[in-house]
Enzyme design. Structure first.
Site: not given
Ligand code: BES
Ligand code: MN
Ligand code: ZN
Length: 500
Positions: A278, A352
């Site tokens: 990230k 997931r």
């Molecule tokens: N934990 C994150 C989602 C999230 C983002 C929660 C911001 C709270 C605040 C999750 O694991 C994630 O990184 N999701 C990705 C999915 C994508 C790679 C398909 C996302 O939402 O960008």
């Molecule tokens: Mn994630």
């Protein structure tokens, strides 16, 4: 905080401050507010006549009583307009009054029970909402020393004139105390940094509380996770130095665990994104990525403490998502506990994956319903807005409606989203049964459709994406900035409304 019910007149109570309320637009107060106004020789009426207090929700005004009543101060709090009155307004107003009392270093706080008069709530509901708002509104995270050192109200007196209501008030207050205790604990878990709130720590804290409230706790360590065939949880965890845990709580009222409601929660104690790392901004709040696990653990513990007649199981897969030489990789193919294979498109779509194993595990309980709770997608925040609402998906209308009703009662905003088959097309893989991301567009729907592939067949299933709600960007009413405890009261309310 110690909570006591007092039968008598609020203007006669010995306290450092007494709280009375006013609906918006009311110019001649009634009930307890009128009684205090008379004791103060019309001081409240004069403030209203001058237009200096309107009764807007959460508005407060402090009046000094100059010896006219035993309490040196009166805190007047606004309940908002009568037309939109609801227990949620009571929670908000009670929090505002309690916060104002804390600013004034009040130790012994007396309050009327908001909403029972003109508000039309039952004495039990009104007492519940008043206490819940107070206890949730006074929450602070104790690692900031200014918060820890700040004196807080020690005693809350719930003052009621009518002795016939005493038992109902005591019952409502007691339920609120139990719920607030677990909501505030979940807030602590979410606020605690990733390096401290590890999978092991979460498991140990859950175990200790389970012991206290008579819930069976079983904690699977890495070897058992691998041996059972939880290939997705094992893979996500592999890049981290911290070992994973699979936390299982079983609440069996009177020893009965047949057809439980199974609650599964995402317990990523820190989400760096893994090899799909990230950004600085994206990673900053990722200590909160275990809020789903915290919510289901908190709700199950609260259900036990409240002695609900419904059997409940909480499943919380917990691990870190970290990059390293051992980390799982884009292109990898994993095998979940139910045998389905998953192609990894992004290591950042990890929630997931660990939930795939937890949902598969749920099947062994022959559950009545399965509900998962997760900070799953940024797309949920894009769709609904930060601090606005969580997303609900379900393949069962009755379950969806029950959850929406519960959310309506507890004030934890929830909005249903569609589970269209089109989303399944987006996550089909050439090399595995399913892939873990369908890309940017429709990211909320594809994430829910992914989870559905692992939910036990023929069992009503719901998914709550709480990414917009787990940590508040701004304090509002009884919800502080940071960990919110979203989901605990909602799930308990859902369980309370079920037929045993
Ligand atoms: N934990 C994150 C989602 C999230 C983002 C929660 C911001 C709270 C605040 C999750 O694991 C994630 O990184 N999701 C990705 C999915 C994508 C790679 C398909 C996302 O939402 O960008
Ligand atoms: Mn994630
Ligand atoms: Zn995540």
């Amino acid at each position: 905080m110690q909570i006591e019910v007092r039968i008598g007149a609020i203007q006669e109570v010995e306290a450092d401050a007494v709280v009375v309320n006013l609906l918006e637009g009311v110019t001649t107060p009634g009930g307890a507010t009128a009684a205090v106004d008379r004791a103060l020789e019309g001081r409240i009426s004069r403030v209203l006549a001058a237009g200096d207090f309107r009764g807007r929700l959460g508005e407060t005004l402090v009046l000094y009583t100059d010896g006219r009543i035993p309490a040196p101060r009166v805190i007047l709090v606004g309940l908002g307009p009568e037309t939109s009155f609801h227990a949620e307004k009571v929670r908000h107003a009670a929090a505002a009054a309690a916060q104002r009392a804390r600013e004034l270093n009040v130790r012994r706080l007396a309050t009327v029970i908001h909403g029972a008069g003109r508000g039309g709530l039952s004495p039990e509901e009104a007492a519940h909402a008043t206490v819940e708002g107070t206890l949730l509104g006074l929450y602070t995270y104790q690692r900031k020393r200014e918060n820890a050192d700040r004196p807080r109200p020690e005693v809350l007196l719930l003052v009621e004139f009518d002795a016939a209501k005493e038992a109902a008030i005591a019952a409502g207050a007691r339920r609120a105390e139990i719920l607030a205790r677990f909501v505030n604990r979940v807030r602590d878990w979410v606020n605690e940094p990733g390096s401290d709130m590890t999978p092991r720590r979460l498991a140990e804290e859950a175990r200790a509380l389970a012991h206290e409230v008579g819930v069976r706790a079983q904690i699977l360590e890495e070897r058992a996770i691998v041996a059972l065939g939880m290939g997705a949880l094992a893979a996500v965890s592999r890049g981290s130095e911290e070992p994973p845990r699979f936390i299982i709580l079983e609440y069996a009222p009177e020893g009965r665990l047949e057809r439980p409601v199974v609650l599964a929660g995402k317990g990523i104690t820190f989400d760096s994104g893994g090899l799909n790392l990230k950004s600085e901004e994206g990673m900053l709040t990722m200590k909160g990525d275990m809020a789903g696990a915290a919510a289901v653990l908190g709700a199950t513990l609260a259900a036990a403490a409240l002695q609900l007649p419904i059997p409940v199981v909480a499943l919380a897969p917990a691990c870190e998502n970290m990059p390293s030489g051992k980390a799982f990789k884009p292109g990898d193919i994993l095998r979940a506990l139910n045998g389905k294979t998953i192609e990894i498109v992004s290591t950042d779509a990890e929630g997931r994956l660990i939930l795939a194993d937890a949902l598969s595990y749920a099947a062994r309980y022959n559950p009545r319903a399965v509900i998962d709770v997760a900070t799953l997608t940024g797309a949920a925040i894009i769709a609904l807005g930060q601090d606005v609402a969580a997303a609900l998906f379900s393949d069962n209308d009755e379950l969806a409606e029950a959850l929406l009703r519960a959310a309506q009662v507890t004030g934890e905003r929830l909005w249903r989203m569609p589970l269209w088959e089109d989303y399944l097309d987006r996550i089909r893989s050439d090399v595995a049964d399913v892939k873990n991301s369908g890309g940017r567009y429709g990211g909320l729907g594809t994430s829910a459709m992914f989870l559905k592939q692992f939910a036990p067949e023929g069992v009503p299933w719901a998914h709550l994406d709480i990414a917009p709600m787990d940590m508040a960007e701004k304090a509002r009413g009884y919800v502080p900035k940071g960990g919110t405890g979203y989901g605990v009261r909602l799930l308990v309310r859902y369980l309370e409304d079920l037929k045993p």
